[in-house]
Design a protein around this motif. Structure first.
Motif, PDB file in Angstrom:
ATOM      1  N   LEU A  28       0.848  -1.189   0.000  1.00 28.92           N
ATOM      2  CA  LEU A  28       0.000   0.000   0.000  1.00 28.92           C
ATOM      3  C   LEU A  28       0.888   1.245   0.000  1.00 28.92           C
ATOM      4  CD1 LEU A  28      -2.847  -0.920   2.529  1.00 28.92           C
ATOM      5  CD2 LEU A  28      -3.022  -0.710   0.037  1.00 28.92           C
ATOM      6  N   PRO A  29       0.515   2.265  -0.775  1.00 28.83           N
ATOM      7  CA  PRO A  29       1.362   3.456  -0.927  1.00 28.83           C
ATOM      8  C   PRO A  29       1.226   4.425   0.248  1.00 28.83           C
ATOM      9  CG  PRO A  29      -0.602   3.693  -2.274  1.00 28.83           C
ATOM     10  CD  PRO A  29      -0.674   2.314  -1.669  1.00 28.83           C
ATOM     11  N   LEU A  30       1.943   4.180   1.320  1.00 24.59           N
ATOM     12  CA  LEU A  30       1.896   5.039   2.501  1.00 24.59           C
ATOM     13  C   LEU A  30       2.469   6.416   2.185  1.00 24.59           C
ATOM     14  CD1 LEU A  30       3.169   2.514   5.201  1.00 24.59           C
ATOM     15  CD2 LEU A  30       0.827   3.342   4.942  1.00 24.59           C
ATOM     16  N   THR A  31       1.828   7.450   2.697  1.00 22.61           N
ATOM     17  CA  THR A  31       2.338   8.803   2.483  1.00 22.61           C
ATOM     18  C   THR A  31       3.484   9.146   3.431  1.00 22.61           C
ATOM     19  OG1 THR A  31       0.836   9.831   4.088  1.00 22.61           O
ATOM     20  CG2 THR A  31       0.027   9.575   1.809  1.00 22.61           C
ATOM     21  N   ASN A  32       3.437   8.585   4.646  1.00 24.42           N
ATOM     22  CA  ASN A  32       4.400   8.940   5.700  1.00 24.42           C
ATOM     23  C   ASN A  32       4.372  10.442   6.016  1.00 24.42           C
ATOM     24  OD1 ASN A  32       5.522   6.267   6.087  1.00 24.42           O
ATOM     25  ND2 ASN A  32       6.494   6.525   4.082  1.00 24.42           N
ATOM     26  N   PHE A  33       3.186  11.041   5.897  1.00 24.48           N
ATOM     27  CA  PHE A  33       3.025  12.462   6.198  1.00 24.48           C
ATOM     28  C   PHE A  33       2.925  12.747   7.694  1.00 24.48           C
ATOM     29  CE2 PHE A  33       0.579  13.414   1.961  1.00 24.48           C
ATOM     30  CZ  PHE A  33       1.773  13.429   1.272  1.00 24.48           C
ATOM     31  N   VAL A  37       5.757  18.295   9.292  1.00 24.25           N
ATOM     32  CA  VAL A  37       5.102  19.597   9.369  1.00 24.25           C
ATOM     33  C   VAL A  37       5.058  20.207   7.966  1.00 24.25           C
ATOM     34  CG1 VAL A  37       5.226  21.911  10.372  1.00 24.25           C
ATOM     35  CG2 VAL A  37       5.888  19.917  11.734  1.00 24.25           C
ATOM     36  N   ASN A  38       3.956  20.854   7.641  1.00 23.94           N
ATOM     37  CA  ASN A  38       3.756  21.460   6.320  1.00 23.94           C
ATOM     38  C   ASN A  38       3.780  20.419   5.197  1.00 23.94           C
ATOM     39  OD1 ASN A  38       3.647  23.963   7.604  1.00 23.94           O
ATOM     40  ND2 ASN A  38       5.827  24.359   7.291  1.00 23.94           N
ATOM     41  N   ASN A  39       3.204  19.260   5.482  1.00 24.68           N
ATOM     42  CA  ASN A  39       3.088  18.221   4.461  1.00 24.68           C
ATOM     43  C   ASN A  39       2.009  18.623   3.445  1.00 24.68           C
ATOM     44  OD1 ASN A  39       0.396  17.081   5.224  1.00 24.68           O
ATOM     45  ND2 ASN A  39       1.457  16.513   7.113  1.00 24.68           N
ATOM     46  N   PRO A  40       1.872  17.886   2.337  1.00 26.18           N
ATOM     47  CA  PRO A  40       0.916  18.293   1.294  1.00 26.18           C
ATOM     48  C   PRO A  40      -0.533  18.430   1.758  1.00 26.18           C
ATOM     49  CG  PRO A  40       2.483  16.743   0.381  1.00 26.18           C
ATOM     50  CD  PRO A  40       2.760  16.799   1.859  1.00 26.18           C
ATOM     51  N   VAL A  41      -0.965  17.647   2.725  1.00 21.48           N
ATOM     52  CA  VAL A  41      -2.331  17.789   3.231  1.00 21.48           C
ATOM     53  C   VAL A  41      -2.483  19.130   3.940  1.00 21.48           C
ATOM     54  CG1 VAL A  41      -4.144  16.770   4.659  1.00 21.48           C
ATOM     55  CG2 VAL A  41      -2.479  15.289   3.529  1.00 21.48           C
ATOM     56  N   GLU A  42      -1.516  19.472   4.771  1.00 21.54           N
ATOM     57  CA  GLU A  42      -1.574  20.746   5.482  1.00 21.54           C
ATOM     58  C   GLU A  42      -1.479  21.922   4.506  1.00 21.54           C
ATOM     59  OE1 GLU A  42       0.411  18.902   9.553  1.00 21.54           O
ATOM     60  OE2 GLU A  42       1.445  20.508   8.498  1.00 21.54           O
ATOM     61  N   ALA A  53      -2.705  20.202  12.793  1.00 24.46           N
ATOM     62  CA  ALA A  53      -1.940  19.172  12.095  1.00 24.46           C
ATOM     63  C   ALA A  53      -2.890  18.419  11.179  1.00 24.46           C
ATOM     64  CB  ALA A  53      -1.281  18.205  13.085  1.00 24.46           C
ATOM     65  N   ALA A  54      -2.340  17.869  10.100  1.00 21.78           N
ATOM     66  CA  ALA A  54      -3.174  17.113   9.159  1.00 21.78           C
ATOM     67  C   ALA A  54      -2.334  16.038   8.485  1.00 21.78           C
ATOM     68  CB  ALA A  54      -3.784  18.037   8.114  1.00 21.78           C
ATOM     69  N   THR A  55      -2.977  14.931   8.156  1.00 20.97           N
ATOM     70  CA  THR A  55      -2.268  13.845   7.483  1.00 20.97           C
ATOM     71  C   THR A  55      -3.250  12.964   6.733  1.00 20.97           C
ATOM     72  OG1 THR A  55      -0.596  12.109   7.783  1.00 20.97           O
ATOM     73  CG2 THR A  55      -2.400  12.172   9.384  1.00 20.97           C
ATOM     74  N   SER A  56      -2.708  12.210   5.797  1.00 20.30           N
ATOM     75  CA  SER A  56      -3.442  11.134   5.114  1.00 20.30           C
ATOM     76  C   SER A  56      -2.587   9.883   5.174  1.00 20.30           C
ATOM     77  CB  SER A  56      -3.716  11.502   3.656  1.00 20.30           C
ATOM     78  OG  SER A  56      -4.545  12.637   3.553  1.00 20.30           O
ATOM     79  N   LEU A  57      -3.227   8.742   5.257  1.00 14.68           N
ATOM     80  CA  LEU A  57      -2.489   7.490   5.375  1.00 14.68           C
ATOM     81  C   LEU A  57      -1.881   7.053   4.049  1.00 14.68           C
ATOM     82  CD1 LEU A  57      -1.756   5.021   7.177  1.00 14.68           C
ATOM     83  CD2 LEU A  57      -3.903   3.968   6.401  1.00 14.68           C
ATOM     84  N   THR A 213      -7.239  11.683   7.148  1.00 15.28           N
ATOM     85  CA  THR A 213      -8.020  10.971   6.130  1.00 15.28           C
ATOM     86  C   THR A 213      -7.295   9.695   5.734  1.00 15.28           C
ATOM     87  OG1 THR A 213      -6.999  11.951   4.148  1.00 15.28           O
ATOM     88  CG2 THR A 213      -8.730  13.233   5.216  1.00 15.28           C
ATOM     89  N   LEU A 214      -8.050   8.773   5.186  1.00 20.43           N
ATOM     90  CA  LEU A 214      -7.428   7.549   4.698  1.00 20.43           C
ATOM     91  C   LEU A 214      -6.535   7.820   3.500  1.00 20.43           C
ATOM     92  CD1 LEU A 214      -9.924   4.525   4.657  1.00 20.43           C
ATOM     93  CD2 LEU A 214      -7.951   4.925   6.131  1.00 20.43           C
ATOM     94  N   ALA A 215      -6.996   8.690   2.602  1.00 18.31           N
ATOM     95  CA  ALA A 215      -6.286   8.851   1.327  1.00 18.31           C
ATOM     96  C   ALA A 215      -6.098  10.322   0.975  1.00 18.31           C
ATOM     97  CB  ALA A 215      -7.025   8.136   0.220  1.00 18.31           C
ATOM     98  N   TYR A 216      -5.029  10.571   0.244  1.00 13.31           N
ATOM     99  CA  TYR A 216      -4.707  11.891  -0.297  1.00 13.31           C
ATOM    100  C   TYR A 216      -4.746  11.777  -1.819  1.00 13.31           C
ATOM    101  CZ  TYR A 216      -1.866  15.896  -1.707  1.00 13.31           C
ATOM    102  OH  TYR A 216      -1.409  17.038  -2.325  1.00 13.31           O
ATOM    103  N   ALA A 217      -5.639  12.544  -2.456  1.00 13.65           N
ATOM    104  CA  ALA A 217      -5.815  12.433  -3.887  1.00 13.65           C
ATOM    105  C   ALA A 217      -5.283  13.626  -4.664  1.00 13.65           C
ATOM    106  CB  ALA A 217      -7.297  12.222  -4.210  1.00 13.65           C
ATOM    107  N   GLY A 218      -4.678  14.576  -3.986  1.00  9.42           N
ATOM    108  CA  GLY A 218      -4.220  15.764  -4.699  1.00  9.42           C
ATOM    109  C   GLY A 218      -5.412  16.491  -5.289  1.00  9.42           C
TER     110      GLY A 218
END
Length: 219
Positions: A28-33, A37-42, A53-57, A213-218
């Motif tokens: 599974l393609p883990l983001t490791n976000f 800090v200041n990751n793409p979700v944030e 703080a924000a992250t996607s799995l 969130t479970l997923a980050y879709a850009g």
């Protein structure tokens, strides 16, 4: 008689496996976000909502395994898979000290009509999996969706924003005052839904918001 199969590859699951086979879990393609800090979700929410703080799995890709997982959870009534993936998300959140002061978990709500049609709220079921690692209550009564809207899957950023910008409201505010809320959804694409929810919640005194969130879709 009807063997359980992996929701990703379709192979028969071993007795010790649950929902997804070990091979597919490992790939599974883990983001490791989660610790970044200041990751793409944030960044997606910068200037739109005040987020702690924000992250996607996982990274989402069309026709990939993450899309299969989200489809199973959202449209195939696979609540067990939602709990399983929520557990995976909760495990990642617990490893990070960026989410260790969460007070309460709020899933992004569905309109009552949509939830009745579907039979469940997928974000709430994901949140239940997260509670395996966070001994926190799930609040489903304070944030409500006030308007029934069509699917946003094929809409662009502006259409998504106008479709949800005034669709949420907060009631029972005493339950969330002075709380650090973990706002949970299945996927973040443009961030319009999470922006709308967060800004409604932030109207309540001394509320802080983090997002998972479970997923980050850009875009």
């Amino acid at each position: 008689f009807f063997p359980h199969t992996c929701r990703c590859c379709g192979n028969i699951l071993l007795y010790s496996e649950n929902q997804i086979c070990t091979e597919c879990i490992l790939h599974l393609p883990l983001t490791n976000f989660v610790d970044t800090v200041n990751n793409p979700v944030e960044k997606k929410l910068w200037g739109r909502a005040q987020i702690e703080a924000a992250t996607s799995l996982l990274f989402f890709s069309k026709k990939g395994n993450v899309q299969k997982i989200l489809h199973e959870i959202k449209y195939k009534n696979n609540i067990k898979l939602a709990h399983f993936m929520g557990n995976q998300l909760g495990f990642e959140l617990k490893k990070s000290n960026r989410f260790n002061d969460i007070d309460i978990i709020i899933p992004v709500p569905l309109h009552t009509k949509k939830q009745k049609e579907r039979g469940y709220n997928q974000s709430e079921e994901i949140a239940k999996g997260i509670t395996n690692h966070f001994d926190k209550d799930i609040n489903t009564t304070s944030l409500i969706k006030t308007r029934y809207t069509k699917s946003q899957t094929k809409q662009n950023r502006f259409s998504r924003w106008t479709n949800v910008s005034e669709n949420f409201s907060v009631i029972n505010t005493n339950k969330i005052e002075n709380k650090h809320i973990l706002l949970v959804d299945d996927v973040i694409t443009t961030g319009a839904t999470l922006e709308a929810c967060a800004n409604e919640l932030l109207k309540i005194p001394s509320v802080k918001i983090s997002v998972a969130t479970l997923a980050y879709a850009g875009d």
